[in-house]
Design an enzyme around this catalytic site. Structure first.
Site, mmCIF file in Angstrom:
data_model
loop_
_atom_site.group_PDB
_atom_site.id
_atom_site.type_symbol
_atom_site.label_atom_id
_atom_site.label_comp_id
_atom_site.label_asym_id
_atom_site.label_seq_id
_atom_site.Cartn_x
_atom_site.Cartn_y
_atom_site.Cartn_z
ATOM 1 N N SER A 251 4.747 -4.260 19.291
ATOM 2 C CA SER A 251 4.726 -3.079 19.604
ATOM 3 C C SER A 251 3.094 -2.407 20.413
ATOM 4 O O SER A 251 2.767 -4.075 20.742
ATOM 5 C CB SER A 251 4.515 -1.524 18.480
ATOM 6 O OG SER A 251 3.547 -1.953 17.738
ATOM 7 N N LYS A 252 3.682 -1.525 21.116
ATOM 8 C CA LYS A 252 1.850 -1.304 21.026
ATOM 9 C C LYS A 252 0.154 -1.606 20.344
ATOM 10 O O LYS A 252 -1.006 -2.065 21.113
ATOM 11 C CB LYS A 252 1.128 0.050 21.944
ATOM 12 C CG LYS A 252 1.910 0.039 23.507
ATOM 13 C CD LYS A 252 1.344 0.773 24.581
ATOM 14 C CE LYS A 252 1.589 0.155 25.485
ATOM 15 N NZ LYS A 252 1.132 0.319 27.132
ATOM 16 N N ARG A 253 1.215 -1.298 19.142
ATOM 17 C CA ARG A 253 -0.215 -0.820 18.513
ATOM 18 C C ARG A 253 -0.597 -2.377 17.928
ATOM 19 O O ARG A 253 -1.496 -2.665 17.759
ATOM 20 C CB ARG A 253 0.850 -0.495 16.999
ATOM 21 C CG ARG A 253 -0.029 1.029 16.825
ATOM 22 C CD ARG A 253 1.171 1.782 15.767
ATOM 23 N NE ARG A 253 2.110 1.664 16.273
ATOM 24 C CZ ARG A 253 3.825 1.221 15.137
ATOM 25 N NH1 ARG A 253 3.374 1.268 14.010
ATOM 26 N NH2 ARG A 253 4.449 1.716 16.050
#
Ligand code: GLU
Length: 495
Positions: A251-253
């Protein structure tokens, strides 16, 4: 449209405009594009914007920009049209009504009369009785005529399925997974489950390449294809992309940046394409670097791995660096002065360039020399200022470069000063050609009995005020005699 214009291999990328597109998200597009290009087929962009609540303003433009930035050109799409348009689902609502009508007329769809509360009660009841909730257990006996105010549901015909996924292989399920799913919501928009099947048929899609989140719904889709009298396309399910460590989906994280962010930072489209293709695909050899043409020639669905693929940003960095090193100097230079994009979306245009501001007045020739020296170490273009700043301006003396240096901090200040003074005296005699500088530097090593890690580090720090630089002789040669000696003097004064 005449079918003769449509080649047999037609793939599509069907994103929902709900956010930005991280490097993992575009992999499906790349694989679909590769297959279409290899087979002389068509690659289609379809915007799936039927979930109005999740829609993000500007996301579809961003999707198109991202595809173009990577060179994934599409043959048909919302902004260029094509024989099977429109290519935005919200512009195809009438078409879904026609498909729905076909199902209603065949007795394979009905209005769902229940309120959300009633549905919830059915669910809880199933939970209490420890059995899976199936909507079809609650099919109304006399459903009202469908007027659009209620969801329209598919009337499934549960059965066991066996099918072959082009990546995952043979799969099978029992009848218990087939249920009456919603075709059209009460807001008039179709569900993904319904719309994509209608569109893939209307757009004559031959291969559906998509993520794993849809695989559990395939038996429902197979049931719907049958009800509509459609031959299912080839189904190919991509493995998950896992974050750098562990088993978490990317994910972006996890640092997976937006595709355009990488482009803005000066990652090369060719390297990004190569990197993205390698997340889950290889050609069966150890080869890691593939040109776009090689990827097109060698790609195949059956060499996509079934298990999760790893996103490793350090690998991308390495890969991009190797593309940067391979570029002819002129081509690399052209990329450094023409980003096509400001480094920051709203930054004042540095004439659209990756060079540090202080380079503005430097000649092209000088910049090319600088670039030649740093090309070996440059991993992405936005690193350019950090690596080259000192070639264009005198940086202030930074005492920490010496006090924090592993070797130099062990020396007494007087010793350091003496070493640097001796170096200056010798360099002052030099004509500053690379050969002469090299000879003098080696002579100094001998005369002082110091290791390069001490002596050269000291001269490097004095002349660049940076912890690293290209070869010392080459660097000083390019800086020139006056500037190099002046910087050594500044350092001496500060010691
Ligand atoms: N709109 C779906 C998504 O963005 C597309 C899935 C598919 O490729 O069919 O996840």
């Amino acid at each position: 449209m005449s079918d003769s214009n449509i080649s047999s291999v037609r793939t599509r990328f069907a994103p929902s405009p709900t956010g930005l597109l991280h490097v993992g998200g575009i992999r499906t597009a790349l694989f679909a594009w590769l297959l279409a290009r290899q087979q002389g087929g068509q690659f289609i962009l379809r915007i799936e914007d039927t979930d109005q609540k999740r829609e993000m303003q500007g996301a579809d433009q961003h999707l198109m920009d991202s595809l173009r930035a990577l060179g994934l050109d599409y043959d048909e799409g919302p902004d260029i049209g094509g024989p099977c348009g429109p290519y935005r689902q919200s512009d195809r609502l009438e078409r879904y009504q026609e498909w729905a009508r076909q199902l209603i007329d065949a007795g394979r769809a009905y209005a769902d009369p229940y309120s959300p509360e009633e549905l919830q009660a059915f669910r809880e009841q199933a939970q209490k009785e420890k059995r899976p909730f199936l909507f079809r257990d609650h099919r109304p006996e006399n459903p009202p005529a469908w007027d659009g105010s209620k969801p329209l549901r598919f009337k499934s015909e549960p059965k066991a399925y066996s099918w072959t996924d082009a990546v995952m292989g043979k799969l099978s399920t029992g009848p218990e997974v087939v249920d009456d799913f919603i075709l059209i919501k009460s807001d008039g928009y179709p569900t993904y489950n319904f719309a994509h099947i209608c569109d893939d048929a209307d757009m004559k899609i031959s291969h559906v390449i998509r993520g794993q989140e849809f695989i559990s719904s395939v038996p429902n889709y197979l049931n719907l294809y049958e009800a509509l009298g459609l031959e299912p396309p080839v189904l190919a399910t991509m493995p998950h992309i896992l974050a750098g460590e562990g088993n978490k989906k990317l994910s972006k994280r996890d640092g997976a940046k937006d595709v355009l962010d990488y482009i803005r930072e000066g990652y090369l489209p060719e390297a990004l394409v190569n990197f993205i293709a390698s997340m889950g695909w290889n050609d069966g050899t150890e080869q890691e670097i593939f040109s776009r043409d090689e990827l097109i020639a060698k790609f195949s669905l059956d060499r996509i791995q079934k298990s999760g693929a790893r996103f490793d940003e350090r690998r991308l960095l390495w890969m991009n660096g190797s593309y940067v090193r391979e570029l002819p100097l002129e081509d690399l230079y052209a990329k450094t002065i023409n980003t096509g994009m400001a480094v920051e979306p709203n930054a004042a245009p540095q004439a659209g360039s990756y060079w540090p501001e202080a380079a503005a007045d430097a000649s092209v020739e000088y910049r090319m020399h600088v670039l030649e020296l740093v090309q070996e170490r440059l991993k992405y273009l936005a690193e350019l200022p950090e690596l080259t700043m000192f070639f264009f301006e005198d940086l202030p003396v930074d005492p920490e470069l010496i006090s924090g240096h592993k070797q130099l901090k062990k020396l007494e200040p007087t010793e350091i000063k003496e070493l640097l003074q001796r170096s200056r005296d010798s360099l002052a005699e030099s004509d500053f050609s690379i050969d002469d500088l090299t000879q003098r530097l080696n002579g100094l090593l001998e005369a002082t009995g110091q290791k390069p890690a001490v002596l050269f580090s000291l001269i490097r720090i004095a002349t660049t005020q940076s912890p690293a630089s290209p070869g010392l002789a080459e660097t000083m040669h390019l800086l020139g005699k006056d500037r190099s000696l002046q910087r050594i003097d500044n350092q001496l004064a500060a010691l």
